[in-house]
Design an enzyme around this catalytic site. Sequence first.
Site, PDB file in Angstrom:
ATOM      1  N   ASP A  14      26.536   7.827  44.557  1.00 48.95           N
ATOM      2  CA  ASP A  14      26.684   6.375  44.539  1.00 48.95           C
ATOM      3  C   ASP A  14      27.863   6.003  45.428  1.00 48.95           C
ATOM      4  OD1 ASP A  14      28.712   7.301  42.841  1.00 48.95           O
ATOM      5  OD2 ASP A  14      28.486   5.680  41.393  1.00 48.95           O
TER       6      ASP A  14
ATOM      7  N   HIS B  50      27.836  18.378  45.153  1.00 52.22           N
ATOM      8  CA  HIS B  50      28.428  17.196  45.778  1.00 52.22           C
ATOM      9  C   HIS B  50      29.770  17.589  46.404  1.00 52.22           C
ATOM     10  CE1 HIS B  50      30.190  13.147  46.055  1.00 52.22           C
ATOM     11  NE2 HIS B  50      28.949  12.711  46.020  1.00 52.22           N
TER      12      HIS B  50
END
Length: 245
Positions: free
Chosen positions: A88, A209
């Site tokens: 996000d 990530h």
Amino acid sequence: MGADADRDLFGSVRAAALDVPLAQCFATLPADWAALAPRFMSSGAQTQLCAAVDARRTAGATIYPPQPFATLHELAPAQVRVVVLGQDPYHGPGQAQGRAFSVPAGMKLPPSLRNIYTEISREFGTPLPASGDLVRWVHQGVLLLNTVLTVEDGAAASHAGLGWEALTDELIAALGSQTQPRAFLLWGAPAQKKRALIQAQHLVLCANHPSPLSARRPPVPFIGCGHFGQVNAWLSARGDTPISW
């Protein structure tokens, strides 16, 4: 597109945060991208997402980025050669551009982006760039997309589950079903949930990530993943121009 146009379209100067109803952003979504998500666009899912995001903004939440669809305005689907999929947007003031992992030139590099640059430097022996603006990647056909396209100030993953995932599922499934081969870089668990939506003609690379919380941890540490070189080798093998990372 010139710098002034960028400022007008993406709000990098006019607004630091989303300051219009989300439906207005959907109204300007390029037709070629909207056509890839017909179920979402024609169902109540879009209305529910807009209502949820607008309710938070009306309640006083500061929501980033000012234009959630900026990356979709920058590239048409047919121009996409590589998809970088993250989680996000950045949740700090002035960071999020609507372009995953990118920040405006002159802003301090966020830790995730610094780790991205560290991995590129490790692979190619190049110095870390000073600018965090990844528009140079966009110009080479790299789509910088997140699984969730808005976030609240200081609250990572605060808009996960509001409905963005249904839209990005449909977009990734559409790109992943087209015959035009693309490379998909899926970084982090939310991105990797979309692995099953991508068909076999594409290159799919998965890693943790690049956030400092996960970049060096198993099962697939981001640092050392070799994704950038693998993408370039795959492009070159197909007779395509490698990305200047």
